[in-house]
Write an enzyme that holds these catalytic residues in place. Structure first.
Site, PDB file in Angstrom:
ATOM      1  N   ALA A  89       0.845  -1.205   0.000  1.00  0.00           N
ATOM      2  CA  ALA A  89       0.000   0.000   0.000  1.00  0.00           C
ATOM      3  C   ALA A  89       0.875   1.248   0.000  1.00  0.00           C
ATOM      4  CB  ALA A  89      -0.904   0.005   1.228  1.00  0.00           C
ATOM      5  N   TYR A 153       7.833  10.895   0.213  1.00  0.00           N
ATOM      6  CA  TYR A 153       7.792   9.554  -0.375  1.00  0.00           C
ATOM      7  C   TYR A 153       9.173   8.889  -0.329  1.00  0.00           C
ATOM      8  CZ  TYR A 153       6.477   6.124  -4.050  1.00  0.00           C
ATOM      9  OH  TYR A 153       6.206   4.992  -4.783  1.00  0.00           O
ATOM     10  N   GLY A 184      11.017   0.767 -10.328  1.00  0.00           N
ATOM     11  CA  GLY A 184      11.201   2.084 -10.914  1.00  0.00           C
ATOM     12  C   GLY A 184       9.830   2.616 -11.312  1.00  0.00           C
TER      13      GLY A 184
HETATM   14  N1  CAA Z   1      15.567  18.492 -10.823  1.00  0.00           N
HETATM   15  C1  CAA Z   1      15.819  19.811 -10.717  1.00  0.00           C
HETATM   16  N2  CAA Z   1      14.885  20.762 -10.905  1.00  0.00           N
HETATM   17  C2  CAA Z   1      13.660  20.355 -11.200  1.00  0.00           C
HETATM   18  C3  CAA Z   1      13.324  18.990 -11.318  1.00  0.00           C
HETATM   19  C4  CAA Z   1      14.348  18.040 -11.111  1.00  0.00           C
HETATM   20  N3  CAA Z   1      14.122  16.717 -11.206  1.00  0.00           N
HETATM   21  N4  CAA Z   1      12.018  18.895 -11.602  1.00  0.00           N
HETATM   22  C5  CAA Z   1      11.534  20.162 -11.670  1.00  0.00           C
HETATM   23  N5  CAA Z   1      12.540  21.047 -11.443  1.00  0.00           N
HETATM   24  C6  CAA Z   1      12.456  22.493 -11.432  1.00  0.00           C
HETATM   25  C7  CAA Z   1      11.635  22.979 -12.630  1.00  0.00           C
HETATM   26  O1  CAA Z   1      12.472  23.120 -13.765  1.00  0.00           O
HETATM   27  C8  CAA Z   1      11.118  24.304 -12.139  1.00  0.00           C
HETATM   28  O2  CAA Z   1      12.136  25.246 -12.230  1.00  0.00           O
HETATM   29  P1  CAA Z   1      11.795  26.759 -12.618  1.00  0.00           P
HETATM   30  O3  CAA Z   1      10.915  27.256 -11.516  1.00  0.00           O
HETATM   31  O4  CAA Z   1      13.145  27.392 -12.672  1.00  0.00           O
HETATM   32  O5  CAA Z   1      11.098  26.701 -13.957  1.00  0.00           O
HETATM   33  C9  CAA Z   1      10.879  24.065 -10.634  1.00  0.00           C
HETATM   34  O6  CAA Z   1      11.719  22.929 -10.279  1.00  0.00           O
HETATM   35  C10 CAA Z   1       9.438  23.752 -10.330  1.00  0.00           C
HETATM   36  O7  CAA Z   1       9.050  22.587 -11.081  1.00  0.00           O
HETATM   37  P2  CAA Z   1       7.552  22.332 -11.507  1.00  0.00           P
HETATM   38  O8  CAA Z   1       7.097  23.360 -12.478  1.00  0.00           O
HETATM   39  O9  CAA Z   1       7.417  20.899 -11.929  1.00  0.00           O
HETATM   40  O10 CAA Z   1       6.806  22.596 -10.098  1.00  0.00           O
HETATM   41  P3  CAA Z   1       5.394  22.196  -9.644  1.00  0.00           P
HETATM   42  O11 CAA Z   1       5.196  22.796  -8.290  1.00  0.00           O
HETATM   43  O12 CAA Z   1       4.376  22.444 -10.710  1.00  0.00           O
HETATM   44  O13 CAA Z   1       5.497  20.593  -9.507  1.00  0.00           O
HETATM   45  C11 CAA Z   1       6.260  18.524  -8.670  1.00  0.00           C
HETATM   46  C12 CAA Z   1       6.348  20.049  -8.553  1.00  0.00           C
HETATM   47  C13 CAA Z   1       4.808  18.068  -8.427  1.00  0.00           C
HETATM   48  C14 CAA Z   1       7.137  17.929  -7.629  1.00  0.00           C
HETATM   49  C15 CAA Z   1       6.692  18.087 -10.080  1.00  0.00           C
HETATM   50  O14 CAA Z   1       7.977  18.591 -10.326  1.00  0.00           O
HETATM   51  C16 CAA Z   1       6.729  16.585 -10.251  1.00  0.00           C
HETATM   52  O15 CAA Z   1       5.710  15.949 -10.465  1.00  0.00           O
HETATM   53  N6  CAA Z   1       7.927  15.965 -10.155  1.00  0.00           N
HETATM   54  C17 CAA Z   1       8.103  14.534 -10.290  1.00  0.00           C
HETATM   55  C18 CAA Z   1       7.866  13.839  -9.012  1.00  0.00           C
HETATM   56  C19 CAA Z   1       7.907  12.335  -9.250  1.00  0.00           C
HETATM   57  O16 CAA Z   1       8.819  11.806  -9.859  1.00  0.00           O
HETATM   58  N7  CAA Z   1       6.896  11.611  -8.762  1.00  0.00           N
HETATM   59  C20 CAA Z   1       6.797  10.229  -8.958  1.00  0.00           C
HETATM   60  C21 CAA Z   1       5.374   9.801  -8.802  1.00  0.00           C
HETATM   61  S1  CAA Z   1       5.160   8.087  -9.208  1.00  0.00           S
HETATM   62  C22 CAA Z   1       5.930   7.278  -7.960  1.00  0.00           C
HETATM   63  O17 CAA Z   1       6.313   7.833  -6.977  1.00  0.00           O
HETATM   64  C23 CAA Z   1       6.114   5.800  -8.126  1.00  0.00           C
HETATM   65  C24 CAA Z   1       7.516   5.419  -7.897  1.00  0.00           C
HETATM   66  O18 CAA Z   1       7.811   4.825  -6.891  1.00  0.00           O
HETATM   67  C25 CAA Z   1       8.515   5.724  -8.923  1.00  0.00           C
END
Ligand code: CAA
Length: 246
Positions: A89, A153, A184
């Protein structure tokens, strides 16, 4: 007598594949679902065409310590000692840390990590007394490498790994193994709800250039609980297409 496996979060993407895999292998699966989700659990059960003998739907709030103790002890009285426990979960509440609310932190730690204590503790002693058992904790690549936007997470998923190593040390003398599967990015509703451009940029970083299938994750669980996995404990098996090699 069928072997007995409990899978939490059983109707989610990975949980459903694990449940189906275990049914295919002849297990009776106790499939837990969260409070208030009886109808969707029933729909899942019917869609999969499981029989009552193969799968028992079991309502369980994995974040509630007292309820887990009470209901899981009752379950053992009705069904017997578990052979396999899969702590699967999990939820996401992604946001950059500076914007992360205390509730987004707490919900993820409660559902993804405290649940592992709540579910495993009532079942563990009986497994040790029986002299064999398999506990599998579904972590994540992001518990190993950390992920932008997932301080909650990643902390919970890393916590599961430390927990598993500690419990592996305690279970070893009684034949109870404790291992982690760290998927992954996998083709599940959890991943599909990500912003498409973010998901695309992550996919581009995966050496295999594709998501895992839930079945690929389920098959690694299957390996660890099989006789072939008997001497493996405290281990983390990554199923991540090369996204993080450690
Ligand atoms: N490294 C460095 N900078 C990053 C980045 C990264 N990986 N990702 C985003 N940024 C930067 C962006 O370029 C942006 O910079 P600017 O403000 O200079 O343009 C800033 O950070 C803000 O990014 P967002 O526009 O994406 O911000 P947001 O508030 O709209 O969203 C977030 C934030 C929800 C965390 C989004 O970035 C996101 O979804 N990230 C991925 C998170 C992820 O991988 N989740 C996995 C879910 S599935 C899971 O978890 C299953 C599993 O086990 C794998």
């Amino acid at each position: 007598m069928k072997k007995l496996a409990l899978v939490t979060g059983s109707k989610g993407g990975i949980g459903s594949a694990i449940s189906s895999q275990l049914v295919k292998e002849g297990y009776r699966v106790i499939a837990t679902y969260s409070t208030g989700n009886h109808q969707s659990a029933l729909d899942w059960f019917n869609d999969k065409e499981f029989s009552q003998d193969q799968v028992r739907l079991f309502e369980l709030d994995v974040t509630n310590t007292e309820q887990c103790a009470e209901r899981l002890i009752q379950l053992m009285q009705e069904e017997g000692t578990l052979d396999v426990v899969v702590n699967n979960a999990g939820i996401t509440r992604d946001s950059m840390f500076k914007k992360m609310s205390a509730s987004a932190w707490k919900e993820v730690i409660d559902t993804n990590l405290n649940s592992v204590f709540n579910v495993t503790q009532p079942l563990f002693d009986a497994m040790c007394e029986k002299g064999n058992g398999r506990i599998i904790n579904i972590s994540s690549v992001n518990g190993l490498k950390g992920q932008f936007g997932q301080a909650n997470y990643s902390a919970a998923k890393a916590g599961m790994i430390g927990f598993s190593k500690a419990l592996a040390a305690e279970g070893a003398r009684s034949g109870v193994t404790v291992n982690v599967v760290a998927p992954g990015y996998t083709g599940t509703p959890m991943v599909e709800q990500m912003k498409p451009e973010v998901l695309e940029s992550i996919k581009a970083q995966i050496p295999m250039k594709r998501l895992a299938t839930p079945e690929e994750v389920a098959q690694s669980v299957s390996f660890l609980i099989s006789d072939a996995g008997a001497y493996i404990t405290g281990e983390t098996l990554s199923v991540n297409g090369g996204l993080y090699m450690h």
